[in-house]
Structure formats: C-alpha cells, structure tokens
Design a protein around this motif. Structure first.
Motif, short mmCIF file in Angstrom:
data_model
loop_
_atom_site.label_atom_id
_atom_site.label_comp_id
_atom_site.label_asym_id
_atom_site.label_seq_id
_atom_site.Cartn_x
_atom_site.Cartn_y
_atom_site.Cartn_z
N PRO A 57 0.82 -1.21 0.00
CA PRO A 57 0.00 0.00 0.00
C PRO A 57 0.85 1.27 0.00
N ALA A 58 0.27 2.35 -0.47
CA ALA A 58 0.97 3.64 -0.56
C ALA A 58 1.52 4.08 0.79
N LEU A 59 0.74 3.85 1.85
CA LEU A 59 1.17 4.26 3.18
C LEU A 59 2.48 3.58 3.56
N ARG A 60 2.63 2.30 3.21
CA ARG A 60 3.85 1.56 3.51
C ARG A 60 5.03 2.14 2.72
N ALA A 61 4.82 2.42 1.43
CA ALA A 61 5.89 2.99 0.61
C ALA A 61 6.37 4.32 1.17
N ASP A 62 5.44 5.17 1.56
CA ASP A 62 5.78 6.48 2.11
C ASP A 62 6.53 6.33 3.43
N ARG A 63 6.12 5.39 4.27
CA ARG A 63 6.80 5.18 5.54
C ARG A 63 8.24 4.70 5.34
N VAL A 64 8.45 3.82 4.37
CA VAL A 64 9.81 3.34 4.11
C VAL A 64 10.70 4.50 3.68
N VAL A 65 10.18 5.37 2.81
CA VAL A 65 10.96 6.52 2.36
C VAL A 65 11.31 7.42 3.55
N ARG A 66 10.34 7.72 4.39
CA ARG A 66 10.58 8.61 5.54
C ARG A 66 11.49 7.95 6.57
N ALA A 106 3.09 14.51 -15.13
CA ALA A 106 2.33 15.70 -15.52
C ALA A 106 3.33 16.84 -15.67
N LYS A 107 2.84 18.06 -15.89
CA LYS A 107 3.75 19.18 -16.13
C LYS A 107 4.66 19.44 -14.93
N ASN A 108 4.08 19.43 -13.75
CA ASN A 108 4.84 19.77 -12.54
C ASN A 108 4.87 18.65 -11.50
N ASN A 109 4.47 17.43 -11.89
CA ASN A 109 4.40 16.33 -10.93
C ASN A 109 4.75 15.02 -11.62
N VAL A 110 5.19 14.05 -10.82
CA VAL A 110 5.34 12.70 -11.33
C VAL A 110 4.82 11.75 -10.26
N TYR A 111 3.98 10.80 -10.70
CA TYR A 111 3.31 9.90 -9.78
C TYR A 111 3.75 8.47 -10.06
N VAL A 112 3.64 7.61 -9.02
CA VAL A 112 3.91 6.19 -9.18
C VAL A 112 2.81 5.41 -8.46
N GLY A 113 2.34 4.35 -9.11
CA GLY A 113 1.30 3.53 -8.52
C GLY A 113 1.83 2.59 -7.46
N THR A 114 0.96 2.22 -6.51
CA THR A 114 1.30 1.26 -5.46
C THR A 114 0.19 0.21 -5.39
N GLY A 115 0.20 -0.57 -4.33
CA GLY A 115 -0.86 -1.56 -4.13
C GLY A 115 -2.19 -0.94 -3.77
N SER A 116 -2.21 0.35 -3.43
CA SER A 116 -3.47 1.02 -3.12
C SER A 116 -3.65 2.20 -4.08
#
Length: 312
Positions: free
Chosen positions: A217-226, A265-275
């Motif tokens: 899930p996205a929350l897990r990915a963000d926690r690993v980065v932080r 996008a013009k000013n952003n880049v996104y990546v998909g996760t399990g959520s």
C-alpha cells in the motif's frame, strides 16, 4: 559526579553539551569510536563527539574495542562515578560496565521496552507509530534490557523523516540525560525494571530493507521513504539503475496506476502502489545530486506505461 561520556555521532553532541553546561558534574573524559575515513579523499576524520570534546578541552579515548586492556586501565584510573552513553556504537564488556559505581546509563531513543536495538527511530517511523520518545536506563549485558530511570514522549508527525524525529529526540533527550545524572547523584531517582510485555526489536536497517515494494500500500511505501531518510536512503530501480527516493507524498485521489507504473504531468510525477499513487517530490539518480521529481521525469522522458522496478 565525575562522568565519562560515551558517544560517537552528531546526535550525541546535544547530550554532551548539556552535561558540560550543567555545572553540576565534571565530564572528565569522552569515549568515542576511532577516527573513520570520510569524504572523497577518504581521510581520517574524528567523530562529532570527539571534535566537540576537543573544543571543550576534554580528554578523548578512542579504543578500537572497549575490552582493550589499555582503555580499561585508563578508565579505572579516571574512576568515574557514572558513564552516560548516547549512540556510542560498540558493545561494552562486563569489565567496563563494572568500573563506575553508578554504572553506565544509556539514552535510548524509544519508549522501552519498545524498539530495543540499533535503529529505534527508523523502526518507529516505518511501523507507523504515532507516539515514541526516549528513555534513560542502566546498561546490562543484554540488549537494551536494563532498568529505566526516566522517559519522555514525542509525537511522530505524519511527514516526519527519521532525521527530523531523531533531531527532536536528541535535544529533548539531552535534558532527560542531564536530569537523570542529577537524580542519580542526589539519590532521588531509582531505576525500575522494564515491563515484560511490549518488547519489540529494532535491528539496523539494511539496504535491502530500504528498497520500496510498489505492490505494498501507498502508506507503507511512504513510511519506508521517511524511515530511511537520511540513511540508508530508500530506493527503487529505473531502467536498470538505482534511483534514490528522497521525499514522497500520498496522493489518495489517484488510484488509476498499476504498482510501479509512472505518470508524469507538467509539474508532478506519480507512481502507482498496491493502493493509490504517491508523488515523487524529490529523487536522486545514480551519480547525481538530488532533484525535483518533475525535473527528473522531464529529463528521462517517461514512456507511457513505464514502471519502476520493471525487469531490465
């Protein structure tokens, strides 16, 4: 009391400063890890604690191992009443533990018995803890198992990195350690055994632990980065090369991307996760300086459907 302070990295310096400034105790010497190679030239550099001690005119002991006979003899000669410790980085043998009459007292950055081990702050962030703190305890031969003198609590903020949280705990914990020394000296503080329940372990975070799993899930990915910022640094793979992830943000409104799929996008880049998606705010390509995610995406020209961690 006469103190010998043990510590090595920058996070230990606020506690050393607090003890020097207290005026109540004498910091007779400092124990730290030996000088280590640093920078491009790999020249030997003294630890932050050693540098601060030398500035203050305090004797610095740099044993290769704390069981070295010369170090133990010098410590016995100094005859400290107590040895406060913050992130020293080496296991202390019983021969060293027995020298000060009030023992060695460690400032540990968790609410013991939670997160015993080398990386308590990183594990607290990675686990999504909402509250953590610091504790002072008497060191025994077990791993962070000794009785506790005092604790403080600290909220984990939603955007905290390990570096952010550790900085706050280092300064708050410095006051706790100084107060613990005062309480030991005047006899008003007694160490209480740790509870048997609630024990969790916090081993050192490995490079492989810091690799982001985009199927989670996205929350897990963000926690690993932080949790892995600033060290060892969260990472993923893009076009066969390692891409360091410096800062991300949750984007719940975008759930249209497959795990690892990129969308620029013009000013952003996104990546998909399990959520849902996360935004790559700052990244660091191999061999380059950190850059905004959008600037990186423009430079590499992401193809439609291209993914992170895709087979080369």
């Amino acid at each position: 009391m006469k103190l010998v302070f043990a510590g090595t990295p920058e996070v230990a310096v606020p506690a050393l400063d607090a003890l020097i400034a207290s005026g109540r105790h004498e910091v007779a010497a400092v124990v730290t890890r030996p000088d280590a190679p640093a920078g491009r030239g790999r020249r030997l550099v003294a630890s932050p604690v050693a540098q601060r001690a030398e500035e203050a005119g305090i004797e610095v002991l740099r044993p290769t191992r704390p069981r070295d006979p010369d170090f133990l003899a010098r410590l016995a000669e100094i005859a400290p009443d107590c040895c406060p410790v913050v992130a020293y980085g080496a296991l202390l043998p019983k021969a060293a533990l027995d020298i000060p009459r009030h023992g060695w007292v460690n400032l540990h950055f968790s609410l013991l018995p939670a997160w015993r081990g080398a990386a308590p702050v990183q594990h607290a962030v990675m686990a999504g803890d909402e509250m953590t703190g610091a504790a002072t305890f008497r060191i025994e031969e077990g791993l962070d198992t000794g009785p506790v003198f005092g604790v403080l609590t600290e909220q984990v903020r939603p955007t905290d990195t390990s570096g952010d949280l550790l900085t706050r705990l280092a300064f708050a914990g410095a006051g706790l350690l100084a107060a613990t020394m005062d309480g030991i000296e005047d006899g008003t503080l007694r160490a209480e055994p740790q509870p048997a329940e609630g024990v969790t372990l916090a081993p050192k975070i490995t490079v492989e632990d810091a690799r982001v799993d985009w199927t989670a899930p996205a929350l897990r990915a963000d926690r690993v980065v932080r949790a892995c910022t600033p060290a060892p640094g969260a990472w993923t793979v893009f076009r066969g090369e390692r891409l360091k992830l410096v800062q991300t943000a949750l984007v719940p409104e975008r759930a249209d991307l497959a795990p690892g799929e990129l969308a620029a996008a013009k000013n952003n880049v996104y990546v998909g996760t399990g959520s849902h998606a996360v935004e790559l705010l700052w990244v660091q390509p191999q061999g380059k300086k950190p850059m905004r995610g959008a600037d990186w995406a423009r430079g590499v020209r992401i193809a439609p459907g291209e993914r992170l961690d895709a087979p080369a």
